[in-house]
Write a protein that holds these residues in place. Sequence first.
Motif, PDB file in Angstrom:
ATOM      1  N   GLY A  95       0.810  -1.208   0.000  1.00 47.58           N
ATOM      2  CA  GLY A  95       0.000   0.000   0.000  1.00 47.58           C
ATOM      3  C   GLY A  95       0.846   1.263   0.000  1.00 47.58           C
ATOM      4  N   LEU A  96       1.896   1.279   0.815  1.00 46.00           N
ATOM      5  CA  LEU A  96       2.753   2.460   0.864  1.00 46.00           C
ATOM      6  C   LEU A  96       3.509   2.657  -0.446  1.00 46.00           C
ATOM      7  CD1 LEU A  96       4.203   2.290   4.497  1.00 46.00           C
ATOM      8  CD2 LEU A  96       2.367   3.746   3.626  1.00 46.00           C
ATOM      9  N   MET A  97       3.940   1.571  -1.070  1.00 50.81           N
ATOM     10  CA  MET A  97       4.619   1.680  -2.361  1.00 50.81           C
ATOM     11  C   MET A  97       3.684   2.275  -3.409  1.00 50.81           C
ATOM     12  SD  MET A  97       7.794   0.635  -2.253  1.00 50.81           S
ATOM     13  CE  MET A  97       8.951  -0.418  -1.355  1.00 50.81           C
ATOM     14  N   ARG A  98       2.431   1.851  -3.395  1.00 56.27           N
ATOM     15  CA  ARG A  98       1.454   2.391  -4.345  1.00 56.27           C
ATOM     16  C   ARG A  98       1.176   3.865  -4.065  1.00 56.27           C
ATOM     17  NH1 ARG A  98      -3.204  -2.382  -4.403  1.00 56.27           N
ATOM     18  NH2 ARG A  98      -1.993  -3.973  -5.536  1.00 56.27           N
ATOM     19  N   LEU A  99       0.986   4.197  -2.795  1.00 51.35           N
ATOM     20  CA  LEU A  99       0.700   5.583  -2.440  1.00 51.35           C
ATOM     21  C   LEU A  99       1.849   6.502  -2.833  1.00 51.35           C
ATOM     22  CD1 LEU A  99      -1.118   7.676  -1.088  1.00 51.35           C
ATOM     23  CD2 LEU A  99      -0.145   7.005   1.123  1.00 51.35           C
ATOM     24  N   ALA A 100       3.074   6.023  -2.683  1.00 53.03           N
ATOM     25  CA  ALA A 100       4.236   6.848  -3.023  1.00 53.03           C
ATOM     26  C   ALA A 100       4.228   7.260  -4.497  1.00 53.03           C
ATOM     27  CB  ALA A 100       5.523   6.093  -2.697  1.00 53.03           C
ATOM     28  N   ARG A 101       3.689   6.413  -5.365  1.00 56.34           N
ATOM     29  CA  ARG A 101       3.642   6.730  -6.797  1.00 56.34           C
ATOM     30  C   ARG A 101       2.763   7.934  -7.085  1.00 56.34           C
ATOM     31  NH1 ARG A 101       1.381   1.572  -9.539  1.00 56.34           N
ATOM     32  NH2 ARG A 101       1.175   3.053 -11.261  1.00 56.34           N
ATOM     33  N   PHE A 102       1.725   8.117  -6.263  1.00 58.69           N
ATOM     34  CA  PHE A 102       0.716   9.131  -6.584  1.00 58.69           C
ATOM     35  C   PHE A 102       0.590  10.224  -5.530  1.00 58.69           C
ATOM     36  CE2 PHE A 102      -0.691   5.100  -8.560  1.00 58.69           C
ATOM     37  CZ  PHE A 102      -0.685   5.492  -9.900  1.00 58.69           C
ATOM     38  N   MET A 111       7.160  11.164  -1.390  1.00 59.18           N
ATOM     39  CA  MET A 111       7.036  10.109  -0.385  1.00 59.18           C
ATOM     40  C   MET A 111       7.975   8.989  -0.795  1.00 59.18           C
ATOM     41  SD  MET A 111       3.506   8.200   0.675  1.00 59.18           S
ATOM     42  CE  MET A 111       3.527   6.512   1.302  1.00 59.18           C
ATOM     43  N   ARG A 112       8.871   8.603   0.103  1.00 63.02           N
ATOM     44  CA  ARG A 112       9.825   7.525  -0.170  1.00 63.02           C
ATOM     45  C   ARG A 112       9.556   6.366   0.774  1.00 63.02           C
ATOM     46  NH1 ARG A 112      13.008  12.167   0.550  1.00 63.02           N
ATOM     47  NH2 ARG A 112      13.705  13.131  -1.408  1.00 63.02           N
ATOM     48  N   VAL A 113       9.607   5.149   0.237  1.00 65.80           N
ATOM     49  CA  VAL A 113       9.373   3.947   1.036  1.00 65.80           C
ATOM     50  C   VAL A 113      10.540   3.001   0.795  1.00 65.80           C
ATOM     51  CG1 VAL A 113       7.799   2.041   1.528  1.00 65.80           C
ATOM     52  CG2 VAL A 113       6.888   4.229   0.729  1.00 65.80           C
ATOM     53  N   PHE A 114      11.216   2.584   1.864  1.00 67.24           N
ATOM     54  CA  PHE A 114      12.373   1.702   1.695  1.00 67.24           C
ATOM     55  C   PHE A 114      12.648   0.968   3.007  1.00 67.24           C
ATOM     56  CE2 PHE A 114      13.729   5.932   2.896  1.00 67.24           C
ATOM     57  CZ  PHE A 114      14.667   5.732   3.895  1.00 67.24           C
ATOM     58  N   TRP A 115      13.419  -0.113   2.896  1.00 69.27           N
ATOM     59  CA  TRP A 115      13.807  -0.870   4.080  1.00 69.27           C
ATOM     60  C   TRP A 115      15.109  -0.306   4.639  1.00 69.27           C
ATOM     61  CZ3 TRP A 115      11.037  -4.347   6.746  1.00 69.27           C
ATOM     62  CH2 TRP A 115       9.907  -4.888   6.117  1.00 69.27           C
ATOM     63  N   ASP A 116      15.138  -0.128   5.958  1.00 72.63           N
ATOM     64  CA  ASP A 116      16.307   0.435   6.633  1.00 72.63           C
ATOM     65  C   ASP A 116      16.494  -0.290   7.958  1.00 72.63           C
ATOM     66  OD1 ASP A 116      18.410   2.208   7.308  1.00 72.63           O
ATOM     67  OD2 ASP A 116      17.006   3.506   8.393  1.00 72.63           O
ATOM     68  N   ASP A 117      17.574  -1.070   8.051  1.00 70.59           N
ATOM     69  CA  ASP A 117      17.854  -1.831   9.277  1.00 70.59           C
ATOM     70  C   ASP A 117      16.653  -2.669   9.708  1.00 70.59           C
ATOM     71  OD1 ASP A 117      20.425  -0.829   9.458  1.00 70.59           O
ATOM     72  OD2 ASP A 117      19.825   0.869  10.711  1.00 70.59           O
ATOM     73  N   ALA A 118      16.122  -3.436   8.774  1.00 71.06           N
ATOM     74  CA  ALA A 118      15.013  -4.363   9.019  1.00 71.06           C
ATOM     75  C   ALA A 118      13.731  -3.641   9.423  1.00 71.06           C
ATOM     76  CB  ALA A 118      15.393  -5.401  10.077  1.00 71.06           C
ATOM     77  N   ARG A 119      13.635  -2.356   9.106  1.00 74.30           N
ATOM     78  CA  ARG A 119      12.418  -1.606   9.344  1.00 74.30           C
ATOM     79  C   ARG A 119      11.931  -1.035   8.021  1.00 74.30           C
ATOM     80  NH1 ARG A 119      14.274   2.259  14.427  1.00 74.30           N
ATOM     81  NH2 ARG A 119      14.306   0.662  16.062  1.00 74.30           N
ATOM     82  N   LEU A 120      10.623  -0.985   7.840  1.00 72.52           N
ATOM     83  CA  LEU A 120      10.054  -0.342   6.662  1.00 72.52           C
ATOM     84  C   LEU A 120       9.901   1.139   6.984  1.00 72.52           C
ATOM     85  CD1 LEU A 120       8.893  -0.794   3.789  1.00 72.52           C
ATOM     86  CD2 LEU A 120       6.626  -0.893   4.870  1.00 72.52           C
TER      87      LEU A 120
END
Length: 341
Positions: A95-102, A111-120
């Motif tokens: 959902g967050l990946m989709r929202l980031a597109r729009f 809006m950026r979504v990525f994994w950082d130290d085992a956290r989204l």
Amino acid sequence: MDSSQTYSLYMATDVACRILGVDPQVMLETAGLGALPYGRTEVRGTAQQYFDCWNTMALLSPRPDYVPHLGITISRGPVIPVFFTLSCAPDLETGLMRLARFKSLLGPTLMRVFWDDARLRLEFDSVDARAPMPSSFGALQLVVAVEKIRGAAGHLVCPVAAGFDGSEEERRMIAGHLGVMPERSHAAYVAFSPEDAKRRFISENPPLWADIEADLNLQLAAQNDRWPVADRVRGALVDLMPAGRTGAEDVAAALGLSRSTLQRRLREEETSYQAVLDATRRDIAIRYLTKTTLRADEIANVLAFRDANSFSRSFRRWTGLSPLAFRQEAARAAIVSRATD
């Protein structure tokens, strides 16, 4: 980044001002934007003007807790199609990946979504480095995101970390809602555990997502003059209707055309503005009646009708049925289809 790019001020002038009890015209005048045509056509501003509006609303707000109050009310209030990108998804990460597109369709924010130290990790920033995002506006993004996530998950999802560039008092103001005390950080962010990142959403709706994605892609493409004008008009309408704007002059302004040029180019494509408007409203109405539980008055509001009765009359003209009868017929047809499969 083109600093001349403009964004709809609807979320500021019509939504946020109404929630906070601030006069939108006073807000615009105080922000030095009194010359903008509020009330006559869609009001748009640059990234800097957008954030100037936000800072002015913060000054004029009668509520000291305006950030959490505004964020929670927006999340539970008007239907905003962009947020279906999140609620229709199967899980939080998707959902967050989709929202980031729009996300930029709602204003000048990235809006950026990525994994950082085992956290989204979810971060928000201004689309224009020359127009920094106010810290309190970053805080609002965190409150809205967490509230929307909880609604989609049907679970009290709490971030494992959060932060934004605000004072201790500002950070404490939203800590109770987030469930974690935000740190002082340049980036406005929230981070979620791997368990929550993969948490299934109770609001998952693949058929609705397919339609919403197509509409939002049209919104992004509306400024591309290589697309057919009818498609660009539909994309602009999807953007404008939640703001109550359906006039040809609003759409023409959004597309960077004069009204006469818009009408001429639609005639060249053997259609008309009214035909595109009716078809767009009809298709979206059918989608919401068959794929969501939105009430008729909520759908009427999304489609910029004066009221539910106006919507019902138009819908009957398009389909021969009232919205309620159409929803009931569609539900019966779905039951029969499943029984015969």
